[in-house]
Enzyme design. Structure first.
Site, PDB file in Angstrom:
ATOM      1  N   SER A 665      -0.017   4.227   3.606  1.00  0.00           N
ATOM      2  CA  SER A 665      -0.204   5.538   2.997  1.00  0.00           C
ATOM      3  C   SER A 665      -1.653   5.693   2.536  1.00  0.00           C
ATOM      4  CB  SER A 665       0.789   5.715   1.851  1.00  0.00           C
ATOM      5  OG  SER A 665       0.840   7.063   1.419  1.00  0.00           O
ATOM      6  N   ASP A 738       7.750  11.229   9.460  1.00  0.00           N
ATOM      7  CA  ASP A 738       7.143  11.083   8.127  1.00  0.00           C
ATOM      8  C   ASP A 738       7.337  12.374   7.328  1.00  0.00           C
ATOM      9  OD1 ASP A 738       5.415  10.752   5.914  1.00  0.00           O
ATOM     10  OD2 ASP A 738       4.092   9.459   7.068  1.00  0.00           O
ATOM     11  N   HIS A 772       8.257   8.080   5.928  1.00  0.00           N
ATOM     12  CA  HIS A 772       7.029   7.514   5.366  1.00  0.00           C
ATOM     13  C   HIS A 772       7.180   6.014   5.100  1.00  0.00           C
ATOM     14  CE1 HIS A 772       3.106   7.816   3.639  1.00  0.00           C
ATOM     15  NE2 HIS A 772       3.489   7.336   2.468  1.00  0.00           N
TER      16      HIS A 772
END
Length: 813
Positions: A665, A738, A772
């Site tokens: 991330s 995601d 994610h």
């Protein structure tokens, strides 16, 4: 600017890139042994510390589970066949035991292929209601703890799409349950439906500066499907299985009983929907009903919340955070903004808190004003409550002691919430006569329980707080230097019984009852270490300084086959964090006695493959006073990376020409920037990142300014804009599904196109069905395989050709 034009021109002519057809791979045996283990169960304990429930689950989902039908609407991800969140984690087995017993009992009556979720204790804590997801829908089951037996209460017609699915009545014999309505219409297949016209969005001139949310509604067909999936009927379900009507079909969201159980507040979503924000900001209406189902009053109406003032501390006007006061039978409490929700408006008090007693037809009573944005209250009694406000821009947190009867308040703590050394702890709570958690009080004294971070190390504590004098007295301080003791809950402060968890580098975390008055410790679990091969790993927290003198730290692991005097390749794993002062940024929060736990995204696996690992390396980005952290993001980022490598190199453990950097991330964003603007690393791994900040123009992470306010910040921080500088091998991994704000899969795809077009060594791995964070076993094992192959090729076995790409300069322009 010329390089930017060149970059975009390349993207236009680059129509395709080399594809590889590859089935899911398995990592090496050393990694697989650690990644594919059975997890210890989750633990739930009743408030009296008498009964324990052990909840078992699979460590991973399967790719088949992730491939089940999924609809992404208004911020929700729903399985329209089963009517529950499509990414729900499920419990597969349950055991129960008395705290004092050694062995746990297997719960009987569990359904075949159990997929359990949504556990809710009954008010008297003798039962737990839960949901079971079948191939066709969701059922309600109830666990009788004393009998260690579960019973099915409903068929597979429960609607768990909007949460707050099951709520207990005060009598412990009945529940309110959201069920599918009889008049639900067939959903529209948006992939094959023929459009009836264009989709049109309109701006009336008001500024709607929202984050880049994903899974938003996009078409009228989406609106129709969302409404059908959100609608439910509310039924009264008894523990003997009888079902009666309570409320007719509507888009119900939250359901909450008053502490005395005589009233229930129910919130429903209303039209118009939005294509800019998620369902939590759609119009809503909150009504209070008697426990019989008779409507008493509408207590709140919230319009569509698309437009707010600029800034992280902005909020909407009107009543917000409406909830029941925990120490009163039936009193509603809420906050309202006094600054129009605009952080730019200068006022003495930002928010006001009101209360309204049953039957809710009187005038609201003001009970508190807060200097900053109100964030919550812990209730005590008629004369005592603790309130909190905060202000993100200054990282300030204020704690108030106030008298709800007369509104008199005083600030008892005023601190930087990033300053962990000054954290006084959290006030201890316990269940009151209404079954609500309120302040644990002993005359004029409260109790605080803290993590205990300090310059000397971490020593969790319990303090007694004198309300009148404001002074604290230490009742307990953990003295472990070779273990980590975490204080979880106060079972009984009068007796001194505290639920704690104790672990060490080698000892798997287990639970104990500690009596701080009698100074004894009673084990209540005995979970074994599933990561035996890591028991002898050399783990330590190292401290070092950045070039500007800022104190940094990281958790260092030496390879299992470490031999003194040899130089090893290293993996540096990190995640940048923003601070407004150097003092907080330099504080130590790493504990060398934490259990060595290689979760799915961890780099620790590679100590089995001959790598040194520096995990959770400190990467503070500091901006003091008028300066914002991101004003010098790149310079500080490279300085953090250089300091980490220098520190481990000075210890004599590594070949500094063979160091990889990685992150997930914002850590992936960090990785791409480090490779673009320094020559410190041999390779990088970037998972689920964002690389072009112009695609998140109204702020990202802790950046509050918009692109149009600070275009140079967005440009300088975007690795995409500097792709022509990136010559270091980079492995990009991203989930195709995601859902995180800003990290669209498009970010990795376009960045890969740019890097390939400019001749950089790069590999892009798109994981089907993954969000994610990755969930399927097949995906995670393949991810580990990809990372292992990449590290072996470009780091451990780095070629002379690759070494020539580097130069001796640390920082690139």
């Amino acid at each position: 600017m010329k390089s930017l034009i060149k970059l975009f021109a390349l993207l236009f002519v680059l129509n395709s890139y080399a594809q590889q057809s590859l089935k899911y791979q398995q990592p090496s045996e050393e990694i697989l042994e650690l990644a594919d283990v059975e997890l210890a169960p989750g633990v739930q304990i009743d408030s009296k510390g008498e009964n324990m429930v052990l909840l078992y689950r699979n460590q991973y989902k399967s790719i088949q589970e992730l491939s089940e039908t999924e609809m992404r609407l208004a911020g929700l991800r729903i399985n329209p066949v089963t009517n529950i969140g499509s990414r729900t984690n499920y419990i597969t087995n349950i055991k129960v035991k008395k705290i004092k017993d050694t062995d746990a009992k297997q719960v009987s009556g569990l359904p075949d292929n159990a997929r359990l979720s949504g556990f809710r204790w009954s008010p008297d804590e003798t039962m737990i209601a839960c949901l079971n997801t079948t191939p066709t829908g969701v059922e309600v089951w109830v666990l009788n703890i004393a009998e260690a037996k579960v019973t099915k209460l409903t068929n597979a017609g429960v609607n768990a799409n909007m949460g707050s699915t099951v709520n207990w009545f005060k009598d412990n014999q009945n529940l309110l349950v959201k069920m599918l309505p009889n008049d639900r219409k067939e959903l529209i297949n948006t992939a094959t439906a023929v459009p009836t016209g264009p989709t049109i969005s309109v701006s009336d001139g008001a500024k709607a500066q929202n984050r880049t949310y994903q899974d938003l509604l996009k078409t009228p067909n989406d609106e129709f499907n969302f409404e059908q999936l959100a609608r439910s009927e509310i039924k009264k379900v008894s523990v003997n299985g009888s079902i009666t009507d309570f409320l007719g079909a509507d888009m119900y969201r939250g359901i909450s009983f008053s502490p005395d159980g005589q009233y229930v507040m129910i919130t429903k979503v209303k039209r118009p929907f939005s294509y800019l924000v998620t369902y939590g900001r759609f119009p809503s209406e909150s009504m209070v009903y008697e426990a019989s189902g008779k409507k008493v009053k509408t207590v709140n109406e919230v319009p569509l919340d698309e437009v707010r003032p600029k800034g992280f501390m902005s909020t909407r006007m009107g009543k917000r955070n409406m909830q029941w006061r925990g120490d009163q039978p039936a009193t509603l409490v809420w906050a309202e903004a006094l600054d129009k929700g605009d952080p730019e408006v200068e006022v003495d008090y930002r928010d006001v808190v009101y209360e309204l007693n049953a039957p809710f037809n009187g005038q609201p009573k003001e009970i508190l004003k807060t200097k900053q944005r109100f964030s919550g209250i812990q209730w005590g009694d008629d004369s005592n409550a603790i309130a909190y406000d905060y202000w993100w821009n200054t990282r300030n947190l204020k704690t108030y002691h106030f008298n709800p009867s007369n509104g008199k308040a005083k600030v008892i703590s005023d601190r930087n919430y990033q300053d962990v050394y000054s954290d006084p702890g959290n006030f201890v709570t316990s269940k009151n006569e209404f079954g609500r958690y309120t302040l644990t009080m002993n005359g004029g004294k409260l109790y605080l329980m803290g993590d205990g971070y300090s310059k000397e190390g971490q020593f969790p504590f319990i303090d007694e707080y004198n309300i009148k004098s404001g002074k604290t007295k230490r009742l307990y301080r953990s003295e472990y230097t070779d273990k980590l003791e975490s204080l979880y809950d106060a079972i009984d402060m009068k007796k001194g019984e505290i639920l704690v968890r104790i672990e060490s580098k080698k000892e798997y975390p287990n639970y104990y009852i500690r009596n701080i008055k009698k100074d004894n410790l009673t084990p209540i679990t005995d979970f074994e270490n599933p990561f035996k091969s890591l028991e002898e790993v050399d783990k330590r927290v190292i401290s070092y300084k950045r070039d500007d003198g800022l104190d940094l730290e990281g958790t260092l692991y030496l390879p299992l086959n470490y031999k003194e005097g040899e130089k090893y390749p290293m993996i540096l794993w990190a995640y940048p964090r923003e601070y407004k002062d150097k003092s907080s940024a330099s504080q130590s929060t790493a504990n060398p006695n934490e259990f060595v736990y290689p979760y799915w995204g961890s780099p620790i696996y590679w100590v089995t493959k001959g790598y040194v690992v520096l995990d959770d390396a400190a990467f503070p980005i500091v901006g003091e006073g008028e300066e914002e952290p991101n004003d010098s993001f790149r310079t500080q980022l490279v300085a953090n990376g250089k300091a980490a490598i220098d520190a481990v190199d000075n210890l004599g453990y590594i070949n500094r020409d063979k160091v990889a950097v990685g992150g997930h991330s914002y850590g992936a964003f960090m990785t791409a920037n480090l490779l673009s603007h320094s020559n410190l690393f041999a390779a990088g791994i970037a998972r689920s990142g964002a690389y072009n900040r112009t695609l998140t123009p109204f702020g990202f992470q802790s950046e509050e300014r918009s692109y149009w306010e600070a275009p140079e910040i967005y440009y300088n921080m975007s690795p995409f804009m500097h792709a022509d500088k990136m010559k270091t091998p980079l492995l990009l991994i991203h989930g195709v599904a995601d859902n995180n704000s800003g990290t669209y899969p498009l970010q990795s795809e376009r960045y890969f196109n740019a890097l390939k077009g400019l001749g950089a060594p790069v590999r892009l791995v798109m994981l089907p069905k993954e969000s994610h964070g990755y969930r399927a076993k097949e995906s995670i094992m393949h991810m580990l395989w990809e990372q292992d192959q990449w590290l072996d090729k470009h780091v451990k076995n780095k070629t002379k050709k690759e070494e020539k790409i580097e130069n001796k300069e640390t920082i690139k322009n």
